[in-house]
Enzyme design. Structure first.
Site, PDB file in Angstrom:
ATOM      1  CD  GLU A 270     -42.596  37.702 -33.117  1.00 29.03           C
ATOM      2  OE1 GLU A 270     -43.349  38.975 -33.433  1.00 29.03           O
ATOM      3  OE2 GLU A 270     -43.970  37.197 -32.946  1.00 29.03           O
ATOM      4  CD1 TRP A 301     -57.033  59.772 -43.160  1.00 30.75           C
ATOM      5  CD2 TRP A 301     -57.510  58.376 -41.373  1.00 30.75           C
ATOM      6  NE1 TRP A 301     -57.351  57.764 -43.505  1.00 30.75           N
ATOM      7  CE2 TRP A 301     -57.200  57.392 -42.132  1.00 30.75           C
ATOM      8  CE3 TRP A 301     -57.907  57.826 -40.151  1.00 30.75           C
ATOM      9  CZ2 TRP A 301     -57.289  56.408 -42.138  1.00 30.75           C
ATOM     10  CZ3 TRP A 301     -57.270  56.526 -39.661  1.00 30.75           C
ATOM     11  CH2 TRP A 301     -56.875  55.698 -40.352  1.00 30.75           C
ATOM     12  CG  ASN A 336     -44.677  43.813 -31.769  1.00 20.91           C
ATOM     13  OD1 ASN A 336     -44.325  45.251 -32.624  1.00 20.91           O
ATOM     14  ND2 ASN A 336     -44.699  43.662 -31.248  1.00 20.91           N
ATOM     15  CD1 TRP A 377     -46.582  52.411 -38.805  1.00 24.20           C
ATOM     16  CD2 TRP A 377     -47.898  53.282 -37.766  1.00 24.20           C
ATOM     17  NE1 TRP A 377     -45.901  53.438 -37.840  1.00 24.20           N
ATOM     18  CE2 TRP A 377     -47.094  54.195 -37.054  1.00 24.20           C
ATOM     19  CE3 TRP A 377     -49.410  53.256 -37.594  1.00 24.20           C
ATOM     20  CZ2 TRP A 377     -47.204  54.452 -36.092  1.00 24.20           C
ATOM     21  CZ3 TRP A 377     -50.056  54.593 -36.287  1.00 24.20           C
ATOM     22  CH2 TRP A 377     -48.565  55.615 -36.105  1.00 24.20           C
TER      23      TRP A 377
HETATM   24  C1  LIG Z   1     -46.906  50.019 -36.139  1.00 28.07           C
HETATM   25  C2  LIG Z   1     -45.358  48.721 -36.144  1.00 28.07           C
HETATM   26  C3  LIG Z   1     -44.157  49.739 -36.337  1.00 28.07           C
HETATM   27  C4  LIG Z   1     -42.825  48.768 -36.942  1.00 28.07           C
HETATM   28  N1  LIG Z   1     -41.872  49.444 -37.352  1.00 28.07           N
HETATM   29  C5  LIG Z   1     -40.426  47.928 -37.858  1.00 28.07           C
HETATM   30  C6  LIG Z   1     -39.787  48.802 -38.064  1.00 28.07           C
HETATM   31  O1  LIG Z   1     -39.635  49.862 -38.484  1.00 28.07           O
HETATM   32  N2  LIG Z   1     -38.344  47.539 -37.950  1.00 28.07           N
HETATM   33  C7  LIG Z   1     -38.569  46.240 -37.730  1.00 28.07           C
HETATM   34  O2  LIG Z   1     -37.345  46.337 -37.386  1.00 28.07           O
HETATM   35  N3  LIG Z   1     -39.812  46.070 -36.976  1.00 28.07           N
HETATM   36  C8  LIG Z   1     -41.027  46.699 -37.047  1.00 28.07           C
HETATM   37  N4  LIG Z   1     -41.985  46.772 -35.718  1.00 28.07           N
HETATM   38  C9  LIG Z   1     -42.402  45.348 -35.386  1.00 28.07           C
HETATM   39  C10 LIG Z   1     -41.610  44.821 -34.618  1.00 28.07           C
HETATM   40  O3  LIG Z   1     -41.662  45.938 -33.499  1.00 28.07           O
HETATM   41  C11 LIG Z   1     -39.884  45.112 -34.302  1.00 28.07           C
HETATM   42  O4  LIG Z   1     -39.433  44.479 -34.860  1.00 28.07           O
HETATM   43  C12 LIG Z   1     -39.662  44.575 -32.550  1.00 28.07           C
HETATM   44  O5  LIG Z   1     -40.501  45.473 -31.454  1.00 28.07           O
HETATM   45  C13 LIG Z   1     -38.334  44.673 -32.429  1.00 28.07           C
HETATM   46  O6  LIG Z   1     -37.077  44.567 -31.053  1.00 28.07           O
HETATM   47  P1  LIG Z   1     -36.762  42.785 -31.260  1.00 28.07           P
HETATM   48  O7  LIG Z   1     -35.407  42.921 -31.675  1.00 28.07           O
HETATM   49  O8  LIG Z   1     -36.681  42.928 -29.713  1.00 28.07           O
HETATM   50  O9  LIG Z   1     -37.405  42.170 -31.415  1.00 28.07           O
HETATM   51  P2  LIG Z   1     -37.600  39.572 -31.206  1.00 28.07           P
HETATM   52  O10 LIG Z   1     -38.918  39.987 -30.390  1.00 28.07           O
HETATM   53  O11 LIG Z   1     -36.331  40.012 -30.568  1.00 28.07           O
HETATM   54  O12 LIG Z   1     -37.997  39.891 -32.793  1.00 28.07           O
HETATM   55  C14 LIG Z   1     -36.841  39.172 -33.938  1.00 28.07           C
HETATM   56  C15 LIG Z   1     -36.447  39.793 -34.369  1.00 28.07           C
HETATM   57  O13 LIG Z   1     -38.040  39.543 -35.250  1.00 28.07           O
HETATM   58  C16 LIG Z   1     -39.029  40.645 -35.870  1.00 28.07           C
HETATM   59  N5  LIG Z   1     -40.011  41.201 -35.663  1.00 28.07           N
HETATM   60  C17 LIG Z   1     -40.359  40.613 -34.222  1.00 28.07           C
HETATM   61  N6  LIG Z   1     -41.930  41.390 -34.771  1.00 28.07           N
HETATM   62  C18 LIG Z   1     -41.590  41.278 -35.663  1.00 28.07           C
HETATM   63  C19 LIG Z   1     -42.913  42.277 -36.430  1.00 28.07           C
HETATM   64  N7  LIG Z   1     -44.189  42.581 -35.914  1.00 28.07           N
HETATM   65  N8  LIG Z   1     -43.151  42.897 -37.976  1.00 28.07           N
HETATM   66  C20 LIG Z   1     -41.908  41.980 -38.524  1.00 28.07           C
HETATM   67  N9  LIG Z   1     -40.867  41.857 -38.130  1.00 28.07           N
HETATM   68  C21 LIG Z   1     -40.487  41.920 -36.726  1.00 28.07           C
HETATM   69  C22 LIG Z   1     -37.485  41.721 -35.853  1.00 28.07           C
HETATM   70  O14 LIG Z   1     -36.850  42.148 -37.076  1.00 28.07           O
HETATM   71  C23 LIG Z   1     -37.106  41.342 -34.405  1.00 28.07           C
HETATM   72  O15 LIG Z   1     -35.907  42.273 -35.198  1.00 28.07           O
HETATM   73  C24 LIG Z   1     -43.177  47.461 -36.541  1.00 28.07           C
HETATM   74  C25 LIG Z   1     -44.079  46.762 -35.140  1.00 28.07           C
HETATM   75  C26 LIG Z   1     -45.150  47.868 -34.875  1.00 28.07           C
HETATM   76  C27 LIG Z   1     -46.291  47.485 -34.370  1.00 28.07           C
END
Ligand SMILES: Cc1cc2nc3c(=O)[nH]c(=O)nc-3n(C[C@H](O)[C@H](O)[C@H](O)COP(=O)(O)OP(=O)(O)OC[C@H]3O[C@@H](n4cnc5c(N)ncnc54)[C@H](O)[C@@H]3O)c2cc1C
Length: 473
Positions: A270, A301, A336, A377
């Protein structure tokens, strides 16, 4: 030599390459943060994120003061502020961590034309440009990118810079006060700063933390706290992404079972997604404005304002969507899986331009970050990099049943559904009138009927995407 340490997205003292470099090269170091009106006035700014930033700056200032230094905060255009501060502090060099967003790159290039700026370290674990295909082109698909990432030497604990014990900042000039408005609402469960970021990291992945071992199993469940909730801290560099990677790699080596090993690996993966989107934004800056895939530039759209308002306010009549949107607005964070569900709903069920949702997310997320948000997105909209096929349309009800099986997530955010029986919780409009009365939830009064029919909208969206592909040839 006196050096300005220009802090941007690295609000920490541990494992800070720019700070380590400044301390190594300088006799005196002046930590500076600039509040740039160009950023503060952007339509993508969110009050909760701003409040989190201000809290982080206060904590950084306190940590600096414990080490004989202090934070210098100024408002203004970086070029002017830095030019003034070079004189006021008699510094010869500005050191900063590289930020790869188009705005930051343009800003830094402009600053470097007239001022001595050196970029050291990166917001990513692996520097953009360091993972390329054999022909030198950037990867646009995650899986081979991940392989390239893992094939490079893995980050190691010995590379991490320790927290400096002393920082020499003699007679620093006047600082503007760190603003105290907006304040962080109590409903935002993210105390700002490096101390809290490191505590969470230690609890989730560190040698005393075990949660990472359940990560592969639990990370998709919206009703559980199965993820690290480190994203706001990574967003502002309150924890070092390289340190997070090291902890995950070490947790994997310590794991005693195949399942635990998998948990740590999936968590690292991740973090590699985070790097992937930073690299994508660096190589393809046009994604910040529009579709990565131009085939979808002609989608017609619907962009219905009333539907958009219902989505923003959590009253679409789809409980999982509404619960997630209320979680976002109240706490500044969303799971997420929920992000994917609500994004798919906005784009594919309401046929609203993904950029509307992207902006709303940025206005509310504490972790709001252009690279990850735009990547998420576009992935969901099917307009982006990677295998993000246009026909992937989440069924919100099935997603809800699968990833919130007991309805705990829905009940937590939608008190109006508190008495609805479990079997109707994911689709309360299916309740007969008598049941609605018994459970104090009249559909259309206490909770809305679904604003669209998922199956009808699915067909309509597939047609709109097809038309755009055909129009683009
Ligand atoms: C539509 C959409 C918008 C999002 N917008 C953002 C945003 O603005 N900022 C953001 O940090 N993340 C974003 N994410 C990715 C992800 O949802 C979040 O990083 C995650 O939910 C953060 O929670 P966590 O720290 O508990 O993640 P964990 O599951 O604990 O993951 C650890 C770290 O890995 C990174 N990570 C995890 N999943 C992703 C992913 N899919 N893409 C990129 N990095 C990831 C993050 O830095 C996260 O803190 C988005 C995902 C989607 C689908």
């Amino acid at each position: 030599m006196n050096i300005i340490w220009w802090i941007r997205r690295d609000l920490r003292l541990h494992d800070n390459e720019a700070l380590a470099y400044a301390l190594e090269q300088g006799t005196a170091v002046f930590p500076v943060f600039i509040l740039d009106p160009a950023l503060l006035n952007s339509q993508y700014v969110g009050e909760k994120r701003l409040a989190f930033l201000y809290g982080g700056l206060r904590q950084l200032d306190a940590a600096l003061r414990e080490r004989g230094s202090r934070l210098l905060l100024r408002q203004g255009s970086p070029q002017t502020v830095l030019a003034d501060l070079l004189q006021e502090t008699q510094s010869e060099l500005i050191v900063a961590e590289a930020d790869h967003s188009p705005f930051a790159k343009a800003r830094d290039t402009a600053v470097a034309v007239t001022l001595p700026l050196r970029l050291v370290g990166s917001t990513a674990v692996k520097l953009p440009g360091s993972i390329l295909k054999q022909d030198g082109d950037p990867y646009i698909v995650y899986t081979p990118f991940k392989k390239g990432w893992l094939d490079l030497p893995l980050p190691q604990r010995s590379q991490l810079h320790p927290v400096p014990t002393q920082i020499n900042t003699p007679a620093a000039p006047e600082s503007d006060p760190i603003p105290d408005t907006p304040a962080l609402p109590d409903s935002v469960p993210f105390p700002p700063g490096e101390i809290e970021g490191l505590r969470r990291l230690e609890n989730f992945v560190g040698s005393n933390g075990r949660s990472v071992y359940d990560y592969a199993e639990q990370r998709n469940r919206m009703d559980l706290e199965g993820t690290s909730r480190l994203s706001p801290y990574l967003r502002f560099g309150m924890v070092s992404p390289r340190r997070v990677a090291v902890e995950a790699i070490e947790a994997r080596s310590r794991a005693r079972s195949e399942g635990s090993r998998k948990g740590a690996l999936v968590f690292l993966q991740e973090l590699i997604w985070r790097d992937f989107y930073i690299h994508i934004l660096h190589h393809f800056p046009h994604v910040a404005q529009g579709n990565f895939n131009e085939k979808y530039d002609r989608i017609e759209w619907r962009n219905d304002e009333a539907d958009f308002a219902a989505w923003c306010e959590g009253r679409t009549g789809y409980p999982v969507v509404d619960a997630a949107m209320r979680q976002l607005v109240q706490t500044g964070w969303m799971h997420n899986r929920a992000r994917m569900i609500v994004a798919s709903f906005l784009v594919k069920d309401l046929l609203i331009d993904w950029r509307w949702g992207e902006r709303f997310f940025m206005q509310h997320l504490v972790d709001g970050d252009l690279a990850s948000n735009n990547g998420g997105w576009q992935w969901t909209a099917g307009t982006g990099t990677d295998a993000a096929p246009y026909f992937r349309i989440f069924n919100p009800t099935l997603q809800s049943k699968k990833f919130d099986p007991n309805g705990d997530f829905i009940r937590r955010w939608l008190p109006e559904l508190a008495d609805v029986p479990d079997k109707f919780l994911h689709e309360p409009d299916k309740m007969e009138t008598a049941v609605q009365r018994q459970t104090n939830c009249i559909i259309g009064e206490d909770y809305p009927a679904p604003i669209v029919d998922h199956h009808a909208m699915r067909d309509r969206t597939l047609a709109a995407y097809k038309e755009s592909r055909e129009a683009e040839g």
